[in-house]
Design a protein around this motif. Structure first.
Motif, PDB file in Angstrom:
ATOM      1  N   LYS A 145       0.750  -1.069  -0.157  1.00  0.00           N
ATOM      2  CA  LYS A 145      -0.067  -0.149  -0.132  1.00  0.00           C
ATOM      3  C   LYS A 145       0.707   1.291  -0.031  1.00  0.00           C
ATOM      4  O   LYS A 145       0.596   2.130  -0.432  1.00  0.00           O
ATOM      5  CB  LYS A 145      -1.011  -0.110   1.092  1.00  0.00           C
ATOM      6  CG  LYS A 145      -1.956  -1.198   1.084  1.00  0.00           C
ATOM      7  CD  LYS A 145      -3.040  -1.025   2.340  1.00  0.00           C
ATOM      8  CE  LYS A 145      -4.024  -2.129   2.095  1.00  0.00           C
ATOM      9  NZ  LYS A 145      -4.805  -1.865   1.029  1.00  0.00           N
ATOM     10  N   GLU A 146       2.061   1.137   0.576  1.00  0.00           N
ATOM     11  CA  GLU A 146       2.596   2.395   0.744  1.00  0.00           C
ATOM     12  C   GLU A 146       3.659   2.652  -0.540  1.00  0.00           C
ATOM     13  O   GLU A 146       3.520   3.777  -1.115  1.00  0.00           O
ATOM     14  CB  GLU A 146       4.033   2.169   1.737  1.00  0.00           C
ATOM     15  CG  GLU A 146       3.481   2.243   3.206  1.00  0.00           C
ATOM     16  CD  GLU A 146       4.707   1.755   4.235  1.00  0.00           C
ATOM     17  OE1 GLU A 146       5.043   2.678   4.949  1.00  0.00           O
ATOM     18  OE2 GLU A 146       5.250   0.842   4.145  1.00  0.00           O
ATOM     19  N   TRP A 147       3.937   1.510  -1.270  1.00  0.00           N
ATOM     20  CA  TRP A 147       4.578   1.593  -2.653  1.00  0.00           C
ATOM     21  C   TRP A 147       3.343   2.160  -3.870  1.00  0.00           C
ATOM     22  O   TRP A 147       3.704   3.015  -4.582  1.00  0.00           O
ATOM     23  CB  TRP A 147       4.876   0.327  -3.236  1.00  0.00           C
ATOM     24  CG  TRP A 147       6.371  -0.069  -2.525  1.00  0.00           C
ATOM     25  CD1 TRP A 147       6.461  -1.125  -2.019  1.00  0.00           C
ATOM     26  CD2 TRP A 147       7.585   0.590  -2.816  1.00  0.00           C
ATOM     27  NE1 TRP A 147       7.795  -1.308  -1.417  1.00  0.00           N
ATOM     28  CE2 TRP A 147       8.555   0.135  -1.929  1.00  0.00           C
ATOM     29  CE3 TRP A 147       7.906   1.789  -3.364  1.00  0.00           C
ATOM     30  CZ2 TRP A 147       9.874   0.306  -1.874  1.00  0.00           C
ATOM     31  CZ3 TRP A 147       9.242   2.275  -3.328  1.00  0.00           C
ATOM     32  CH2 TRP A 147      10.212   1.573  -2.654  1.00  0.00           C
ATOM     33  N   GLU A 148       2.229   1.751  -3.412  1.00  0.00           N
ATOM     34  CA  GLU A 148       1.127   2.216  -4.285  1.00  0.00           C
ATOM     35  C   GLU A 148       1.042   3.630  -4.170  1.00  0.00           C
ATOM     36  O   GLU A 148       0.676   4.451  -5.350  1.00  0.00           O
ATOM     37  CB  GLU A 148      -0.325   1.259  -4.155  1.00  0.00           C
ATOM     38  CG  GLU A 148      -0.325  -0.006  -4.461  1.00  0.00           C
ATOM     39  CD  GLU A 148      -1.409  -0.920  -4.056  1.00  0.00           C
ATOM     40  OE1 GLU A 148      -2.178  -0.127  -3.042  1.00  0.00           O
ATOM     41  OE2 GLU A 148      -1.743  -1.788  -4.718  1.00  0.00           O
ATOM     42  N   THR A 149       0.949   4.100  -2.722  1.00  0.00           N
ATOM     43  CA  THR A 149       0.538   5.478  -2.608  1.00  0.00           C
ATOM     44  C   THR A 149       1.904   6.514  -3.124  1.00  0.00           C
ATOM     45  O   THR A 149       1.695   7.228  -3.599  1.00  0.00           O
ATOM     46  CB  THR A 149       0.855   5.780  -0.998  1.00  0.00           C
ATOM     47  OG1 THR A 149      -0.546   5.257  -0.499  1.00  0.00           O
ATOM     48  CG2 THR A 149       0.536   7.376  -0.839  1.00  0.00           C
TER      49      THR A 149
END
Length: 214
Positions: A145-149
């Motif tokens: 989720k952090e990489w997606e953000t």
């Protein structure tokens, strides 16, 4: 007398036209330099965006592999528990099966914790829940989720830079038209004004894009 006035007006027009051409040339060089800087920064942001997208894919695959292992262990646990419940296991072998069941439950819990850490990142699960190492170190996981953000933020920033460069290009074209036009200082002045407006918008859009970058 009239001829002299006409000559004077022509000289003034010529001087004004030359001044406009000089200003247009300087502004073209200025905005072209800013556009080059924007392209360089935008290229770096696009590279970071691609890295983030690749990390999303890689970490998602890693998450899926943990899910598969967890599912296999859950199937194994169900089989062992059913085996115990059938009463087919002798009392002699029962402790071994129960120990295997307990070890399987611990493995399932470990996979679940690892999945959570891979999904949301080490910083969000807390040090007590760190279970998945990266290159031999715990607490280093940046979650899916952090990489997606990050990928989304880089994408938005690069789009603003693209808009900024578009305005720079329009500004440069207006400057070129200003130089091409002869003996019409008023029209040249209008093009210079529009050139500055579009150039300033390009600066604002590029600055805004840079501020949005992670």
């Amino acid at each position: 007398m009239s001829k002299k006035n006409n000559n004077t007006e022509m000289v003034e027009v010529s001087v004004a036209s030359e001044r406009a051409e000089a200003i247009g040339g300087v502004l073209i060089a200025f905005f072209a330099a800013l556009m080059a800087i924007s392209q360089m920064v935008n290229g770096e942001l696009e590279e970071e965006m691609m890295i983030a997208h690749n990390k999303v894919v890689n970490y998602s695959s890693w998450y899926q592999s943990k899910s598969i292992k967890e599912s296999l262990k859950e199937s194994e646990l169900n089989y062992l528990e059913n085996l115990i419940n059938t009463g087919l296991i002798s009392e002699e072998n029962k402790p071994k099966i129960e120990a295997t069941i307990q070890a399987t439950k611990e493995k399932i819990e470990k996979y679940n914790l690892e999945k959570t850490e891979i999904l949301i990142g080490s910083s969000h699960v807390g040090e007590a829940q760190w279970t998945q190492d990266l290159n031999g170190e715990l607490g280093q996981i940046i979650g899916v989720k952090e990489w997606e953000t990050l990928a989304d933020e880089y994408d938005i920033a690069t789009k603003k830079f693209d808009l900024g460069m578009l305005f720079f290009q329009i500004s440069i074209v207006l400057g070129a038209v200003c130089i091409i036009i002869y003996d019409n200082p008023k029209l040249q002045k209008a093009f210079i004004t529009m050139m500055i407006i579009f150039g300033v918008i390009g600066i604002l859009m590029s600055t805004y894009g840079y501020s949005l970058a992670p």
